[in-house]
Each structure stands twice: as structure tokens, then as C-alpha cells.
Write a protein that holds these residues in place. Structure first.
Motif, PDB file in Angstrom:
ATOM      1  N   TYR A   1     -22.829  11.001  21.761  1.00  0.00           N
ATOM      2  CA  TYR A   1     -21.931   9.845  21.710  1.00  0.00           C
ATOM      3  C   TYR A   1     -20.493  10.328  21.532  1.00  0.00           C
ATOM      4  O   TYR A   1     -19.876  10.170  20.496  1.00  0.00           O
ATOM      5  N   ARG A   2     -19.980  10.930  22.593  1.00  0.00           N
ATOM      6  CA  ARG A   2     -18.671  11.584  22.579  1.00  0.00           C
ATOM      7  C   ARG A   2     -17.673  10.776  23.402  1.00  0.00           C
ATOM      8  O   ARG A   2     -18.075  10.034  24.295  1.00  0.00           O
ATOM      9  N   PRO A   3     -16.389  10.933  23.155  1.00  0.00           N
ATOM     10  CA  PRO A   3     -15.388  10.148  23.885  1.00  0.00           C
ATOM     11  C   PRO A   3     -15.522  10.211  25.413  1.00  0.00           C
ATOM     12  O   PRO A   3     -15.417   9.190  26.072  1.00  0.00           O
ATOM     13  N   ASN A   4     -15.785  11.366  25.964  1.00  0.00           N
ATOM     14  CA  ASN A   4     -15.939  11.480  27.420  1.00  0.00           C
ATOM     15  C   ASN A   4     -17.381  11.743  27.832  1.00  0.00           C
ATOM     16  O   ASN A   4     -17.644  12.041  28.997  1.00  0.00           O
ATOM     17  N   ARG A   5     -18.298  11.654  26.878  1.00  0.00           N
ATOM     18  CA  ARG A   5     -19.733  11.842  27.114  1.00  0.00           C
ATOM     19  C   ARG A   5     -20.042  13.188  27.793  1.00  0.00           C
ATOM     20  O   ARG A   5     -20.945  13.294  28.604  1.00  0.00           O
ATOM     21  N   LEU A   6     -19.290  14.227  27.439  1.00  0.00           N
ATOM     22  CA  LEU A   6     -19.512  15.547  28.014  1.00  0.00           C
ATOM     23  C   LEU A   6     -20.414  16.378  27.118  1.00  0.00           C
ATOM     24  O   LEU A   6     -20.245  16.398  25.897  1.00  0.00           O
ATOM     25  N   GLY A   7     -21.347  17.068  27.742  1.00  0.00           N
ATOM     26  CA  GLY A   7     -22.202  18.012  27.045  1.00  0.00           C
ATOM     27  C   GLY A   7     -21.927  19.413  27.550  1.00  0.00           C
ATOM     28  O   GLY A   7     -21.541  19.602  28.710  1.00  0.00           O
ATOM     29  N   VAL A   8     -22.089  20.389  26.681  1.00  0.00           N
ATOM     30  CA  VAL A   8     -21.931  21.795  27.044  1.00  0.00           C
ATOM     31  C   VAL A   8     -23.147  22.522  26.494  1.00  0.00           C
ATOM     32  O   VAL A   8     -23.484  22.363  25.325  1.00  0.00           O
ATOM     33  N   SER A   9     -23.791  23.299  27.332  1.00  0.00           N
ATOM     34  CA  SER A   9     -24.983  24.017  26.910  1.00  0.00           C
ATOM     35  C   SER A   9     -24.939  25.437  27.455  1.00  0.00           C
ATOM     36  O   SER A   9     -24.556  25.658  28.601  1.00  0.00           O
ATOM     37  N   ARG A  10     -25.340  26.374  26.623  1.00  0.00           N
ATOM     38  CA  ARG A  10     -25.490  27.761  27.065  1.00  0.00           C
ATOM     39  C   ARG A  10     -26.988  27.977  27.220  1.00  0.00           C
ATOM     40  O   ARG A  10     -27.745  27.758  26.286  1.00  0.00           O
ATOM     41  N   CYS A  11     -27.417  28.366  28.395  1.00  0.00           N
ATOM     42  CA  CYS A  11     -28.851  28.510  28.630  1.00  0.00           C
ATOM     43  C   CYS A  11     -29.153  29.799  29.387  1.00  0.00           C
ATOM     44  O   CYS A  11     -28.261  30.431  29.954  1.00  0.00           O
ATOM     45  N   ARG A  12     -30.435  30.175  29.357  1.00  0.00           N
ATOM     46  CA  ARG A  12     -30.873  31.375  30.065  1.00  0.00           C
ATOM     47  C   ARG A  12     -30.967  31.083  31.558  1.00  0.00           C
ATOM     48  O   ARG A  12     -31.477  30.038  31.965  1.00  0.00           O
ATOM     49  N   LEU A  13     -30.496  32.016  32.351  1.00  0.00           N
ATOM     50  CA  LEU A  13     -30.617  31.936  33.805  1.00  0.00           C
ATOM     51  C   LEU A  13     -31.820  32.780  34.190  1.00  0.00           C
ATOM     52  O   LEU A  13     -31.804  34.008  34.049  1.00  0.00           O
ATOM     53  N   LEU A  14     -32.860  32.135  34.663  1.00  0.00           N
ATOM     54  CA  LEU A  14     -34.106  32.830  34.990  1.00  0.00           C
ATOM     55  C   LEU A  14     -34.114  33.354  36.414  1.00  0.00           C
ATOM     56  O   LEU A  14     -34.660  34.430  36.679  1.00  0.00           O
TER      57      LEU A  14
END
Length: 151
Positions: free
Chosen positions: A88-101
Motif C-alpha cells: 500500500y505505497r503511494p505509487n504502488r511500486l514493488g522492488v524485489s531481488r530474486c534468483r535468476l535461474l
């Protein structure tokens, strides 16, 4: 400002719930009308990517800037919108660091991406160790406890 998704999440979770994202596998399918396979050239040499996405299932009218307890926990002290990572963020942006398989043309096979199937992807960047923290990371105890079961 107008942003156009570069792709979408395919697979993984279809419903939003917290915790247990470790090893959830999905595909980031890049937009074939906008990109050719040259867009992913060299990406296969990286172990992780950072993904910027839109919390598209969050009603913008539900976004509030006033402090609230993390994850609605009534026992937790309220924190401001910029002191947590919830959707529930002002610009509804998510940031995720994930594994690249794997990289298969315009499909990026990933694990640990905490975005739902169908989520619009706004950007993908390779993770470089040099962009990691240069100094010890400090965070409040409530954040450590909250994340204990997340991944």
C-alpha cells in the motif's frame, strides 16, 4: 508520467499472502512486441536480478500515507509508509531481488520473486554485488522478526 510494462509475471503465486516466498518459481515474460532476444543478451551470466513491478491489485483509493502497524499487527508500533515495504505505497511500486535461474529468449526463469502471476513488470536489472550495502545493515527488531518467515 506514463510507464509501460516491459513484461508480466507468469506462474508462481496467484493469490496475495505473506511469507513463504523462498523458492517460489515464476517466469518474467518480456513483451515480444517491444523487445527482441537481444534485450536479454548477457543476462544469463548473472545469478540475481532486481525487479521493479506494479502492485496492480491494490486499489489506489486504499493507499494511505499515515503511519500504521506493519502488516496490521495491533501489537506493533505504527511506522510511516516509507519505513515498511508493504504494497500500500503511494505509487504502488514493488522492488524485489530474486534468483535468476535461466534465460530463455524473452523469458526469465526466477525464484524468490514476491510478485503475483500476471503482475506487470516495469523494469529488470542485473544485481551487482557492488550495489549491495557497503556498511553493516541496521534494522529494528520488528523488521527482523517480520521477515523471519518471508523467504
Amino acid at each position: 508520467m506514463t510507464l509501460r510494462p516491459v513484461g508480466r509475471v507468469v506462474g508462481g503465486r496467484g493469490e496475495m499472502f505473506e511469507d513463504g516466498w523462498h523458492d517460489v518459481r515464476a517466469v518474467i515474460r518480456l513483451d515480444e512486441e517491444s523487445f527482441t532476444v537481444s534485450a536479454t543478451l548477457g543476462l544469463e551470466y548473472f545469478s540475481h536480478v532486481e525487479v521493479v513491478f506494479l502492485f496492480d491489485r491494490i486499489d489506489p483509493a486504499m493507499v494511505r500515507a499515515e503511519p500504521r502497524p506493519p502488516r496490521g499487527n495491533p501489537d506493533a508500533a505504527p511506522v510511516g509508509v516509507f519505513a515498511h515495504r508493504g504494497p500500500y505505497r503511494p505509487n504502488r511500486l514493488g522492488v524485489s531481488r530474486c534468483r535468476l535461474l535461466a534465460v530463455d529468449g524473452l523469458e526469465l526463469h526466477v525464484a524468490d520473486l514476491d510478485a503475483l502471476s500476471g503482475t506487470p513488470i516495469l523494469d529488470v536489472k542485473p544485481y551487482l554485488a557492488e550495489f549491495g550495502p557497503r556498511h553493516p545493515v541496521v534494522q529494528p527488531a520488528w523488521a527482523t522478526e517480520l521477515m523471519r518467515r518471508y523467504f
